[in-house]
Structure formats: C-alpha cells, structure tokens
Design a protein around this motif. Sequence first.
Motif, PDB file in Angstrom:
ATOM      1  N   SER A  43       0.845  -1.170  -0.048  1.00  0.00           N
ATOM      2  CA  SER A  43      -0.076  -0.119   0.012  1.00  0.00           C
ATOM      3  C   SER A  43       0.789   1.388  -0.105  1.00  0.00           C
ATOM      4  O   SER A  43       0.692   2.191  -0.626  1.00  0.00           O
ATOM      5  CB  SER A  43      -0.819   0.098   1.495  1.00  0.00           C
ATOM      6  OG  SER A  43      -1.991  -0.846   1.133  1.00  0.00           O
ATOM      7  N   GLN A  88      -9.876  -0.562  -1.353  1.00  0.00           N
ATOM      8  CA  GLN A  88     -10.760  -1.644  -1.056  1.00  0.00           C
ATOM      9  C   GLN A  88     -12.153  -1.405  -0.620  1.00  0.00           C
ATOM     10  O   GLN A  88     -13.118  -2.208  -1.035  1.00  0.00           O
ATOM     11  CB  GLN A  88     -10.152  -2.427   0.369  1.00  0.00           C
ATOM     12  CG  GLN A  88     -10.554  -3.793   0.614  1.00  0.00           C
ATOM     13  CD  GLN A  88      -9.760  -4.352   2.008  1.00  0.00           C
ATOM     14  OE1 GLN A  88      -8.715  -3.802   2.210  1.00  0.00           O
ATOM     15  NE2 GLN A  88     -10.262  -5.550   2.216  1.00  0.00           N
ATOM     16  N   ASP A 164      -6.059  -0.493  -4.766  1.00  0.00           N
ATOM     17  CA  ASP A 164      -5.516  -1.174  -3.644  1.00  0.00           C
ATOM     18  C   ASP A 164      -6.524  -2.223  -3.207  1.00  0.00           C
ATOM     19  O   ASP A 164      -7.348  -1.664  -2.364  1.00  0.00           O
ATOM     20  CB  ASP A 164      -5.174  -0.195  -2.903  1.00  0.00           C
ATOM     21  CG  ASP A 164      -4.314  -0.572  -1.315  1.00  0.00           C
ATOM     22  OD1 ASP A 164      -4.050  -1.871  -1.225  1.00  0.00           O
ATOM     23  OD2 ASP A 164      -3.698   0.244  -0.845  1.00  0.00           O
TER      24      ASP A 164
HETATM   25  P1  ADP Z   1      -4.089  -2.452   3.273  1.00  0.00           P
HETATM   26  O1  ADP Z   1      -4.998  -3.329   3.409  1.00  0.00           O
HETATM   27  O2  ADP Z   1      -4.240  -1.524   2.163  1.00  0.00           O
HETATM   28  O3  ADP Z   1      -2.401  -2.999   3.391  1.00  0.00           O
HETATM   29  P2  ADP Z   1      -3.903  -1.431   5.845  1.00  0.00           P
HETATM   30  O4  ADP Z   1      -4.836  -2.408   6.587  1.00  0.00           O
HETATM   31  O5  ADP Z   1      -2.404  -1.961   6.124  1.00  0.00           O
HETATM   32  O6  ADP Z   1      -4.247  -1.410   4.649  1.00  0.00           O
HETATM   33  O7  ADP Z   1      -3.681  -0.195   6.405  1.00  0.00           O
HETATM   34  C1  ADP Z   1      -4.997   0.568   6.416  1.00  0.00           C
HETATM   35  C2  ADP Z   1      -4.695   2.027   6.584  1.00  0.00           C
HETATM   36  O8  ADP Z   1      -3.886   2.112   7.993  1.00  0.00           O
HETATM   37  C3  ADP Z   1      -3.747   2.883   5.859  1.00  0.00           C
HETATM   38  O9  ADP Z   1      -4.082   4.237   5.751  1.00  0.00           O
HETATM   39  C4  ADP Z   1      -2.320   2.510   6.320  1.00  0.00           C
HETATM   40  O10 ADP Z   1      -1.483   3.851   5.980  1.00  0.00           O
HETATM   41  C5  ADP Z   1      -2.727   2.722   8.043  1.00  0.00           C
HETATM   42  N1  ADP Z   1      -1.745   1.987   8.748  1.00  0.00           N
HETATM   43  C6  ADP Z   1      -1.106   0.489   8.288  1.00  0.00           C
HETATM   44  N2  ADP Z   1      -0.309   0.236   9.346  1.00  0.00           N
HETATM   45  C7  ADP Z   1      -0.401   0.890  10.304  1.00  0.00           C
HETATM   46  C8  ADP Z   1       0.262   1.124  11.410  1.00  0.00           C
HETATM   47  N3  ADP Z   1       1.005   0.223  11.820  1.00  0.00           N
HETATM   48  N4  ADP Z   1       0.139   2.048  12.096  1.00  0.00           N
HETATM   49  C9  ADP Z   1      -0.716   3.157  11.878  1.00  0.00           C
HETATM   50  N5  ADP Z   1      -1.559   2.931  10.508  1.00  0.00           N
HETATM   51  C10 ADP Z   1      -1.257   1.966   9.964  1.00  0.00           C
END
Ligand code: ADP
Length: 226
Positions: A43, A88, A164
């Motif tokens: 992402s 998503q 995404d």
């Molecule tokens: P994806 O399914 O697209 O990989 P994530 O679930 O990893 O999405 O992340 C969703 C949102 O949360 C995004 O905006 C991402 O930047 C944020 N995010 C992901 N990991 C972290 C984290 N460890 N701490 C804070 N924000 C996060």
Amino acid sequence: GALLSGTGITKSYGATPALRGIDVTVGEGEIVAITGPSGCGKSTLLHCLAGILRADEGSVVYREQDLSLWSEASRSRLRRTEFGVLFQFGQLVPELTAAENVALPLLLAGSGRRDAREAALGWLARFGVADMADKRPPAMSGGQQQRCAAARALVTGPRVIFADEPTGALDQLSGEQVMTAMVQAVREQGSAVVLVTHEAPVAAYADREIVLRDGAIDPSGIGIVG
Ligand code: ADP
Ligand code: ADP
C-alpha cells in the motif's frame, strides 16, 4: 518507454521502515500487480507512486516529470485528471446517488451535467449496477458499492489506475466480475493499472507481478501467481 517509474523509493513511518529503495516501472497500458505478505509495503508503494504519499528518498517520474518536485496542489490535480484511484472500500460519497458519485469526477473536470450523467449511467451498466443509479450507497450492498467505485475510477479515462485490494471486500464471484469489467475497460482505454493484491486470482489479471518482501523487491520474483 515507461509511463510511470519509481527509482530508489524509500519510506519510513517514524522508526518503521516500509520501503527500502524500490525501483519499478509501469509501461503505457500495462497492468502491474504488486503482491507480497501483509505489511511488506504494498500500500505504501502504491500511495507513493500515486503521489498520495511523498517518499522520504527517491523519485517518481510520470510522463518524464518528477512528481516529487510537484506541489501537493499539482499532484492533487493530476490525481483528479490523469489518475484514477480505487481502494478496498469504495469510499463513495454517502449523500450522493450512484450516478452522482460516478458523474462527480467528470463534473470536477468541467463536463456538463447531462453528459456526465449519461457517461455515469453507461459505466454503471458496464459494471452491472445500472439499476442502482438513483440509490445512495447506504442502500447498496458492499459489492454494488465497489462496482460503483470502480466505475467512478474509470469514468474520466485515466492514463493510470491505482487499485489497492479492489476486490478485498468482495466475495469471489463479485471480485471476478469487477476485475473482468475493469480489465476490459482499461484494455479499451489503454490505461495502465497498478494493482495491489494478496489474492492470486486477482494478480493473475496482471501482465506482470512485482513481489515485495519486507519493503524490498524479491529478486526471485516468486509470487502468488503460479
Ligand atoms: P491495506 O489492506 O491496504 O494494506 P492496511 O490495513 O495495511 O491497508 O492499512 C490501512 C490504513 O492504516 C492505511 O491508511 C495505512 O497507512 C494505515 N496503517 C497501516 N499500518 C499501520 C500502522 N502500523 N500504524 C498506523 N497506521 C497504519
Ligand atoms: P501492505 O500494504 O503490504 O500490507 P503497508 O504499506 O500497509 O503494507 O505497510 C508497510 C509497513 O508500514 C507495515 O509495517 C505497516 O505496519 C507500516 N505502516 C503502514 N502505514 C503506516 C502508518 N500510517 N503509520 C505507521 N506505520 C505504518
């Protein structure tokens, strides 16, 4: 030559390194899947390539212009005109009908109301949700909302679509229908696609797969598509 390329893209969130010097290119009309395990940086890479996130180091070049040198306002305008984004969860405007949601990017680009509505109806039909045109998102299923969001991402005929996990919230059949309609449309329009997915059947729609592990490209390239 490349339509879009990233060179040495490096990005950390505080002390957490997310990308460690990524080189990627996306050709005109090419569908590139970015795959790899959860947390590997997919992402983050998509957001950097789309100019939504600024990399700490490295450059993103689109049509021979270095986006890292552009202002936020210019990158935002580019995302409205030449880029289309699909996440998503469709992120439709809940107060607007499906047709109004899909027409919105055209209205922002200066189209007239009647033309925008007509185009929106055509795109909703392509994604099999013509009957949802005058419904608002809260009255639609998740799959119907995502079809509508896909229509909105494509309606302006963008040069690059950033998707995404576009089918991540859908059942398998809906996911396949959205991907099939999307791929058919981008082939017609000649749009390129940067597609983040952890699902092998979705990655299989791509021309090429880039595998990330722990913020770096896996040189073995052994991903999820067999
Ligand atoms: P994806 O399914 O697209 O990989 P994530 O679930 O990893 O999405 O992340 C969703 C949102 O949360 C995004 O905006 C991402 O930047 C944020 N995010 C992901 N990991 C972290 C984290 N460890 N701490 C804070 N924000 C996060
Ligand atoms: P993926 O899409 O492959 O799941 P992400 O790009 O979402 O990976 O995340 C890469 C790494 O960066 C993970 O370790 C994640 O926890 C972290 N991360 C992502 N977004 C944020 C954020 N907004 N704040 C802090 N850490 C983040």
